[in-house]
Design a protein around this motif. Structure first.
Motif, PDB file in Angstrom:
ATOM      1  N   THR A  93      32.583  51.151  33.794  1.00 46.67           N
ATOM      2  CA  THR A  93      33.859  50.573  33.935  1.00 46.67           C
ATOM      3  C   THR A  93      34.267  50.600  35.532  1.00 46.67           C
ATOM      4  N   TYR A  94      34.992  49.484  35.906  1.00 43.06           N
ATOM      5  CA  TYR A  94      35.440  49.481  37.198  1.00 43.06           C
ATOM      6  C   TYR A  94      37.132  49.160  37.451  1.00 43.06           C
ATOM      7  N   ARG A  95      37.833  49.282  38.223  1.00 41.80           N
ATOM      8  CA  ARG A  95      38.783  48.825  38.588  1.00 41.80           C
ATOM      9  C   ARG A  95      38.827  47.816  39.815  1.00 41.80           C
ATOM     10  N   LEU A  96      38.946  46.584  39.559  1.00 38.80           N
ATOM     11  CA  LEU A  96      38.492  45.807  40.810  1.00 38.80           C
ATOM     12  C   LEU A  96      39.910  45.343  41.725  1.00 38.80           C
ATOM     13  N   GLY A  97      39.672  45.649  42.740  1.00 37.35           N
ATOM     14  CA  GLY A  97      40.760  45.317  43.695  1.00 37.35           C
ATOM     15  C   GLY A  97      40.585  44.646  44.803  1.00 37.35           C
ATOM     16  N   GLY A  98      41.473  43.943  45.509  1.00 38.14           N
ATOM     17  CA  GLY A  98      41.477  42.893  46.427  1.00 38.14           C
ATOM     18  C   GLY A  98      41.426  43.873  47.870  1.00 38.14           C
ATOM     19  N   LEU A  99      40.931  42.913  48.954  1.00 35.10           N
ATOM     20  CA  LEU A  99      40.637  43.362  50.319  1.00 35.10           C
ATOM     21  C   LEU A  99      42.059  43.453  51.144  1.00 35.10           C
ATOM     22  N   THR A 100      43.369  43.141  50.654  1.00 37.03           N
ATOM     23  CA  THR A 100      44.464  43.181  51.317  1.00 37.03           C
ATOM     24  C   THR A 100      45.070  44.886  51.561  1.00 37.03           C
ATOM     25  N   CYS A 101      46.101  44.883  52.320  1.00 37.83           N
ATOM     26  CA  CYS A 101      46.654  46.321  52.255  1.00 37.83           C
ATOM     27  C   CYS A 101      47.740  46.291  51.113  1.00 37.83           C
ATOM     28  N   LEU A 102      47.897  45.731  50.413  1.00 35.10           N
ATOM     29  CA  LEU A 102      49.063  45.551  49.399  1.00 35.10           C
ATOM     30  C   LEU A 102      48.641  46.594  48.237  1.00 35.10           C
ATOM     31  N   SER A 103      49.297  47.619  47.935  1.00 35.29           N
ATOM     32  CA  SER A 103      48.570  48.492  46.951  1.00 35.29           C
ATOM     33  C   SER A 103      48.594  48.003  45.534  1.00 35.29           C
ATOM     34  N   GLY A 104      49.260  47.059  45.184  1.00 40.81           N
ATOM     35  CA  GLY A 104      49.139  46.589  43.862  1.00 40.81           C
ATOM     36  C   GLY A 104      48.059  45.235  43.994  1.00 40.81           C
ATOM     37  N   ASP A 105      47.515  45.061  44.888  1.00 39.10           N
ATOM     38  CA  ASP A 105      46.421  43.876  44.676  1.00 39.10           C
ATOM     39  C   ASP A 105      45.302  44.463  44.069  1.00 39.10           C
ATOM     40  N   VAL A 106      45.460  44.613  42.754  1.00 37.90           N
ATOM     41  CA  VAL A 106      44.503  44.938  41.628  1.00 37.90           C
ATOM     42  C   VAL A 106      44.297  43.898  40.542  1.00 37.90           C
ATOM     43  N   ILE A 107      43.070  43.382  40.383  1.00 33.42           N
ATOM     44  CA  ILE A 107      42.887  42.460  39.658  1.00 33.42           C
ATOM     45  C   ILE A 107      42.575  42.863  38.065  1.00 33.42           C
ATOM     46  N   GLY A 108      42.217  43.960  37.998  1.00 37.23           N
ATOM     47  CA  GLY A 108      42.371  44.616  36.407  1.00 37.23           C
ATOM     48  C   GLY A 108      40.955  45.636  36.582  1.00 37.23           C
ATOM     49  N   ASP A 109      40.874  46.168  35.089  1.00 34.25           N
ATOM     50  CA  ASP A 109      39.712  47.096  34.851  1.00 34.25           C
ATOM     51  C   ASP A 109      38.554  46.145  34.029  1.00 34.25           C
ATOM     52  N   TYR A 110      37.382  46.409  34.179  1.00 38.51           N
ATOM     53  CA  TYR A 110      36.431  45.715  33.704  1.00 38.51           C
ATOM     54  C   TYR A 110      35.177  46.483  33.426  1.00 38.51           C
ATOM     55  N   SER A 111      34.485  46.201  32.471  1.00 38.95           N
ATOM     56  CA  SER A 111      33.120  47.158  32.421  1.00 38.95           C
ATOM     57  C   SER A 111      32.104  46.163  32.436  1.00 38.95           C
ATOM     58  N   PHE A 112      30.812  46.688  32.719  1.00 38.45           N
ATOM     59  CA  PHE A 112      29.590  46.036  32.875  1.00 38.45           C
ATOM     60  C   PHE A 112      28.338  46.796  32.321  1.00 38.45           C
ATOM     61  N   GLU A 113      27.577  46.040  32.027  1.00 42.79           N
ATOM     62  CA  GLU A 113      26.194  46.815  31.487  1.00 42.79           C
ATOM     63  C   GLU A 113      25.392  47.630  32.590  1.00 42.79           C
ATOM     64  N   GLU A 114      25.428  47.061  33.499  1.00 38.67           N
ATOM     65  CA  GLU A 114      24.769  47.796  34.838  1.00 38.67           C
ATOM     66  C   GLU A 114      25.788  48.097  36.015  1.00 38.67           C
ATOM     67  N   PRO A 115      25.445  49.315  36.663  1.00 39.97           N
ATOM     68  CA  PRO A 115      26.500  49.508  37.710  1.00 39.97           C
ATOM     69  C   PRO A 115      26.575  48.355  38.810  1.00 39.97           C
ATOM     70  N   LEU A 116      27.722  48.293  38.991  1.00 39.43           N
ATOM     71  CA  LEU A 116      28.059  47.528  40.363  1.00 39.43           C
ATOM     72  C   LEU A 116      27.544  47.976  41.620  1.00 39.43           C
ATOM     73  N   LYS A 117      27.244  47.250  42.360  1.00 48.33           N
ATOM     74  CA  LYS A 117      26.694  47.491  43.806  1.00 48.33           C
ATOM     75  C   LYS A 117      27.291  46.493  44.820  1.00 48.33           C
ATOM     76  N   PRO A 118      27.544  47.085  46.113  1.00 49.75           N
ATOM     77  CA  PRO A 118      27.674  46.061  47.541  1.00 49.75           C
ATOM     78  C   PRO A 118      26.872  44.932  47.258  1.00 49.75           C
ATOM     79  N   GLY A 119      27.355  43.670  47.395  1.00 52.06           N
ATOM     80  CA  GLY A 119      26.491  42.481  47.480  1.00 52.06           C
ATOM     81  C   GLY A 119      26.472  41.849  46.130  1.00 52.06           C
ATOM     82  N   ASP A 120      26.804  42.441  45.020  1.00 51.27           N
ATOM     83  CA  ASP A 120      26.808  41.635  43.540  1.00 51.27           C
ATOM     84  C   ASP A 120      27.954  40.526  43.708  1.00 51.27           C
TER      85      ASP A 120
END
Length: 379
Positions: free
Chosen positions: A301-328
């Protein structure tokens, strides 16, 4: 249906599947064919004008809420152009009237102010008044045009039948992502309050918010309502959905930039809720991602966030069968409507590219944005 290879598009990017768009348009056209009503694309919901030639093969035209929207519909589709605004900007009216064939006024005061200017154009512009039935079933106040003290339309207390000379139609909008049973109840209120005036009208515009292309939508009830109203009052019905036209036709493709941990696993994406999908924060809602689950549904499970400096720039919490890694790559679904039209460049974050897909041409990257798009908006 052949799957789209989302690894072939820029990241981030909006991708509209023209096959799915055509499916929606075919359903909408079937309603026009069965009733004789006219359905318009509401540009406030979907303004991807590279698709306008396709949309124009099925629908009667567009409806707009501003000078720029009206001009876009006039130039890029070239069919009926309707406009409504809570109030019109006086110095824009001459240009606006050059684009439109239908103009709806929010109040009788606006009608009195501009009716001579409309007549002076020499064009056959049909004029309407927006009415407010003071009834809706919308639960989110931000999207309720009939809420108490709303600025939209003439309530029955402010409706003046003596000023209807020159008015061709009435317009109401009281829905948001709703089914035809809601429309049926709204129509009962409209008829009770404004039925006498309807007998004098050439048309009645049911506005937007009709979720016609949703799987559980009762199309037969809509057809019945339209036919009954047209026959009873001897007028033409217009509908102006925006969301229903592009519902479930588009995607937002994004890439994981970094993974970190602060009480839970966090993933930073190259997209942004506030910049690229602001309804996630405004509605609010949680967009679906292909292959994901609710938090803790799958192993990671991950909390997905955006790349702005706004603290609330959060898309939500999601789970995945495999770990996420940069580039996915992550693919958000149902991102054609009310996403592209509401994007902005807060924090200097670039806009997603705009692309489309069909089986004949494959992926087409229609537009990518540059620094000049950002700097050109500022001074």
């Amino acid at each position: 249906m052949k799957p789209i290879d989302f690894s072939k598009v820029p990241s981030p990017s909006f991708v509209v599947d023209e096959r799915l768009l055509t499916k929606n348009l075919e359903l909408l056209k079937s309603i026009q064919d069965r009733t004789g009503c006219r359905i318009l694309l509401a540009l406030k919901g979907f303004s991807m004008h590279s698709t306008f030639p396709l949309v124009g093969e099925y629908l009667a035209g567009i409806t707009s809420s501003s000078l720029f929207e009206a001009r876009l519909g006039y130039e890029k589709m070239g069919k009926e152009v309707h406009v409504y605004a809570p109030a019109y900007v006086e110095h824009e009216m001459d240009e606006l009237l050059g684009y439109v064939d239908h103009i709806v006024f929010n109040t009788f005061g606006q009608w009195a102010k501009y009716k001579d200017k409309v007549k002076a154009t020499g064009k056959a512009i049909e004029c309407g008044i927006r009415i407010n039935p003071e009834y809706s079933e919308i639960e989110t106040a931000l999207y309720d045009p009939c809420s108490p003290n709303s600025r939209f339309g003439a309530t029955i207390a402010n409706f003046d039948p003596s000023q209807l000379d020159g008015i061709d139609g009435l317009h109401f909008h009281a829905m948001c992502e709703q089914n035809s049973d809601t429309l049926e109840r709204i129509i009962e209120v409209v008829e009770e309050k404004f039925g006498d005036a309807l007998h004098q009208m050439k048309w009645l515009n049911f506005g937007g918010g009709h979720h016609i292309t949703r799987d559980d939508y009762d199309v037969e009830k809509l057809v019945s309502i339209i036919n009954r109203i047209q026959e009873k009052y001897n007028l033409l019905v217009y509908l102006e959905p925006g969301e229903a036209i592009a519902l479930n036709t588009g995607y937002l493709v994004a890439t994981v930039l970094d993974i970190q941990k602060n009480g839970m696993d966090l993933a930073i994406l190259d997209t942004s809720a506030t910049c690229h999908m602001p309804d996630v924060l405004e509605m609010p809602y949680r967009p679906m991602i292909i292959g994901s689950g609710q938090a803790n549904e799958f192993a990671h499970t991950y909390r997905l966030g955006g790349l702005t400096c706004l603290s609330g720039d959060v898309i939500g919490d999601y789970s995945f069968e495999e770990p996420l890694k940069p580039g996915d790559r992550l693919v958000f679904t149902d991102m054609a409507h009310y996403s592209m039209v509401k994007t902005h460049m807060f924090n200097g974050v670039n806009l997603p590219a705009i692309a489309s897909y069909n089986d004949e041409e494959g992926i087409k990257v229609i537009r990518q944005f540059q620094f000049e798009d950002y700097s050109g908006r500022l001074s």
